[in-house]
Scaffold this motif. Structure first.
Motif, PDB file in Angstrom:
ATOM      1  N   SER A   1       0.757  -1.329  -0.177  1.00  0.00           N
ATOM      2  CA  SER A   1      -0.040   0.100   0.040  1.00  0.00           C
ATOM      3  C   SER A   1       0.793   1.099  -0.014  1.00  0.00           C
TER       4      SER A   1
ATOM      5  N   GLU B   1      -1.707  -3.468  -3.397  1.00  0.00           N
ATOM      6  CA  GLU B   1      -2.437  -3.721  -2.152  1.00  0.00           C
ATOM      7  C   GLU B   1      -3.525  -2.882  -1.817  1.00  0.00           C
ATOM      8  N   ARG B   2      -3.479  -1.591  -2.353  1.00  0.00           N
ATOM      9  CA  ARG B   2      -4.525  -0.576  -1.969  1.00  0.00           C
ATOM     10  C   ARG B   2      -5.940  -1.238  -2.289  1.00  0.00           C
ATOM     11  N   ASN B   3      -5.990  -1.944  -3.272  1.00  0.00           N
ATOM     12  CA  ASN B   3      -7.183  -2.589  -3.820  1.00  0.00           C
ATOM     13  C   ASN B   3      -7.790  -3.872  -3.171  1.00  0.00           C
TER      14      ASN B   3
ATOM     15  N   LEU C   1      -9.294  -6.403  -0.720  1.00  0.00           N
ATOM     16  CA  LEU C   1     -10.048  -6.231   0.360  1.00  0.00           C
ATOM     17  C   LEU C   1      -9.932  -7.359   1.503  1.00  0.00           C
ATOM     18  N   ARG C   2     -10.019  -7.278   2.680  1.00  0.00           N
ATOM     19  CA  ARG C   2      -9.717  -8.008   3.804  1.00  0.00           C
ATOM     20  C   ARG C   2     -10.891  -8.266   4.419  1.00  0.00           C
TER      21      ARG C   2
ATOM     22  N   GLN D   1      -8.209 -12.635  -4.531  1.00  0.00           N
ATOM     23  CA  GLN D   1      -8.912 -11.491  -5.569  1.00  0.00           C
ATOM     24  C   GLN D   1      -8.321 -11.427  -6.860  1.00  0.00           C
TER      25      GLN D   1
ATOM     26  N   SER E   1     -12.443  -2.709   2.345  1.00  0.00           N
ATOM     27  CA  SER E   1     -11.074  -2.009   2.371  1.00  0.00           C
ATOM     28  C   SER E   1     -10.806  -1.576   3.834  1.00  0.00           C
TER      29      SER E   1
END
Length: 222
Positions: A23, A98-100, A102-103, A155, A222
């Motif tokens: 990120s 990594e900013r995209n 989802l966790r 993902q 996110s």
């Protein structure tokens, strides 16, 4: 196998392996398996407008060891930002931002993130594609050395139709639950939101229930 008397070192492409940019834009992580060599290293060369990344292979002389698999990382001196990320071949290096990623806000009881450096994989579940940005995160039941339960969330930047299976719904999107081995093999929940395809998979008993897979999927954010 290196049958010579000297260690051989060469650099090759990262194409064909899933690659993640952190990120903050300063860490690159690659998922890779290897054999007949030491653990490969990620090598980066930075310029004002581009970053070139390659895999450095070191093959010692003598017997071929069994190798290994896992995630390897390297760090940039400055964030990637708007600079291009290229393979050693000069072609763009396909990578997931990594900013995209989802966790899950929900995890089943006693599930924890898999240790850094481990390969995220469930036998019987398709490997991540490498022709489009894709990444997976893993969780395991407990923190001790003898781990049994696994949860993998992947993902992929691709819209696709879920495979045949038991019908389900995730956030209003059609989904399916598949279990190729009816006697108790890995089970996975697959759906697409129109941009990404997601798979939540459970492997190694005790496996999660359909309801738990759906709960994890519904909690992704996110």
């Amino acid at each position: 196998m290196n049958q010579g008397t000297e260690t051989k070192v060469h650099e090759g492409p990262v194409a064909g392996y899933p690659l993640l940019v952190s990120s903050d834009g300063q860490t690159l992580t690659l998922s890779i398996g290897w054999g007949c060599e030491k653990q490969p290293k990620l090598v980066v060369r930075e310029s004002s407008n581009a970053v070139k990344v390659s895999l450095r292979h070191t093959v010692p002389p003598g017997f071929c060891d069994p190798g290994g698999y896992g995630q390897i990382t390297t760090h940039l001196n400055k964030p990637l930002g708007s600079k291009t990320l290229n393979d050693v071949t000069g072609k763009p290096a396909i990578h997931f931002d990594e900013r995209n990623l989802l966790r899950p806000a929900f995890l089943p009881e006693n599930y924890y993130p898999s240790p850094a450096g481990e390969m995220v994989d469930v036998p019987g579940v398709a490997s991540l594609p490498t022709d489009t940005p894709a990444w997976a995160i893993g969780y395991q039941l407990g923190t001790g050395p003898d781990v049994h339960g696994h949860l993998i969330i992947s993902q992929t930047l691709r819209n696709s139709t879920p495979p045949d299976g038991r019908a389900a719904t995730v956030k209003g999107h059609p989904a399916t639950i598949t279990q190729p081995d009816p006697n108790g093999g890995p089970r996975s929940l697959t759906w697409s939101d129109g941009t990404y395809t997601f798979i939540v998979a459970t492997g190694a008993p005790p496996r999660l229930s359909d309801a738990e897979l759906i709960h994890v999927a519904e909690s992704l954010g996110s």
